[in-house]
Design a protein around this motif. Sequence first.
Motif, mmCIF file in Angstrom:
data_model
loop_
_atom_site.group_PDB
_atom_site.id
_atom_site.type_symbol
_atom_site.label_atom_id
_atom_site.label_comp_id
_atom_site.label_asym_id
_atom_site.label_seq_id
_atom_site.Cartn_x
_atom_site.Cartn_y
_atom_site.Cartn_z
ATOM 1 N N MET A 73 5.187 5.951 -0.551
ATOM 2 C CA MET A 73 6.664 5.849 -0.632
ATOM 3 C C MET A 73 6.980 5.778 0.902
ATOM 4 S SD MET A 73 9.172 6.047 -2.324
ATOM 5 C CE MET A 73 10.989 6.647 -2.260
ATOM 6 N N ASN A 74 6.098 6.440 1.800
ATOM 7 C CA ASN A 74 6.549 6.288 3.060
ATOM 8 C C ASN A 74 6.482 4.840 3.594
ATOM 9 O OD1 ASN A 74 6.982 8.985 3.395
ATOM 10 N ND2 ASN A 74 5.117 9.303 4.195
ATOM 11 N N GLU A 75 5.426 4.220 3.159
ATOM 12 C CA GLU A 75 5.158 2.683 3.590
ATOM 13 C C GLU A 75 6.420 2.021 3.152
ATOM 14 O OE1 GLU A 75 2.837 4.350 1.790
ATOM 15 O OE2 GLU A 75 1.524 4.977 3.801
ATOM 16 N N LEU A 76 6.769 2.206 2.019
ATOM 17 C CA LEU A 76 8.080 1.641 1.383
ATOM 18 C C LEU A 76 9.372 1.778 2.118
ATOM 19 C CD1 LEU A 76 9.150 -0.341 -0.811
ATOM 20 C CD2 LEU A 76 9.638 1.854 -2.113
ATOM 21 N N LEU A 77 9.471 2.984 2.655
ATOM 22 C CA LEU A 77 10.694 3.304 3.384
ATOM 23 C C LEU A 77 10.468 2.734 4.656
ATOM 24 C CD1 LEU A 77 11.158 7.029 2.510
ATOM 25 C CD2 LEU A 77 12.585 5.239 1.885
ATOM 26 N N GLU A 78 9.502 2.544 5.163
ATOM 27 C CA GLU A 78 9.580 1.987 6.665
ATOM 28 C C GLU A 78 9.514 0.600 6.579
ATOM 29 O OE1 GLU A 78 5.404 3.299 7.962
ATOM 30 O OE2 GLU A 78 6.337 5.416 8.622
ATOM 31 N N PHE A 79 9.005 -0.026 5.516
ATOM 32 C CA PHE A 79 9.180 -1.490 5.512
ATOM 33 C C PHE A 79 10.634 -1.764 5.165
ATOM 34 C CE2 PHE A 79 9.382 -5.356 2.563
ATOM 35 C CZ PHE A 79 8.931 -5.993 3.249
ATOM 36 N N LEU A 80 11.483 -1.231 4.383
ATOM 37 C CA LEU A 80 12.919 -1.383 4.142
ATOM 38 C C LEU A 80 13.772 -1.197 5.322
ATOM 39 C CD1 LEU A 80 13.114 0.217 0.278
ATOM 40 C CD2 LEU A 80 12.985 -2.178 0.998
ATOM 41 N N ALA B 198 11.468 8.641 6.016
ATOM 42 C CA ALA B 198 9.969 8.060 6.144
ATOM 43 C C ALA B 198 9.685 8.958 7.059
ATOM 44 C CB ALA B 198 9.695 6.708 6.476
ATOM 45 N N GLU B 199 9.937 9.514 8.161
ATOM 46 C CA GLU B 199 9.241 10.504 9.356
ATOM 47 C C GLU B 199 9.380 12.044 8.450
ATOM 48 O OE1 GLU B 199 7.379 10.615 12.211
ATOM 49 O OE2 GLU B 199 7.318 8.459 11.542
ATOM 50 N N SER B 200 10.533 12.283 7.957
ATOM 51 C CA SER B 200 10.659 13.669 7.385
ATOM 52 C C SER B 200 9.748 13.793 6.353
ATOM 53 C CB SER B 200 12.189 13.913 7.109
ATOM 54 O OG SER B 200 12.450 13.076 5.807
ATOM 55 N N ARG B 201 9.359 12.786 5.512
ATOM 56 C CA ARG B 201 8.574 12.963 4.529
ATOM 57 C C ARG B 201 7.032 13.134 4.744
ATOM 58 N NH1 ARG B 201 10.228 11.735 -0.931
ATOM 59 N NH2 ARG B 201 8.030 11.113 -1.360
ATOM 60 N N LYS B 202 6.601 12.658 5.979
ATOM 61 C CA LYS B 202 5.363 12.680 6.617
ATOM 62 C C LYS B 202 5.083 14.007 6.730
ATOM 63 C CE LYS B 202 4.610 8.067 8.228
ATOM 64 N NZ LYS B 202 4.564 7.273 9.538
ATOM 65 N N SER B 203 6.023 14.853 7.698
ATOM 66 C CA SER B 203 5.772 16.246 8.118
ATOM 67 C C SER B 203 5.866 17.319 6.814
ATOM 68 C CB SER B 203 6.535 16.612 9.260
ATOM 69 O OG SER B 203 8.104 16.399 8.747
ATOM 70 N N GLY B 204 6.575 16.891 5.636
ATOM 71 C CA GLY B 204 6.958 17.970 4.624
ATOM 72 C C GLY B 204 5.853 18.078 4.057
#
Length: 66
Positions: free
Chosen positions: A1-8, A60-66
């Motif tokens: 999901m993080n990759e999708l958010l970063e791509f968008l 995307a960053e907030s989902r990585k650290s959570g």
Amino acid sequence: MNELLEFLGLIAVLQGVVGLVNEFTEWDWGLVQRTGLLDGYEVYASVALLALGGALFAAAESRKSG
């Protein structure tokens, strides 16, 4: 999901930058310039895309650290 958010986010930022560059150089490419609904509001739409891209990167960053 993080990759999708970063791509968008990347796509939104790129389209926002292309939209702003187009206003000053008269290039004829990019999503904002091809949308007839945005005639006369291209700068505002480009700034909104830049803000949206930043928000997607932040999400995307907030989902990585959570």
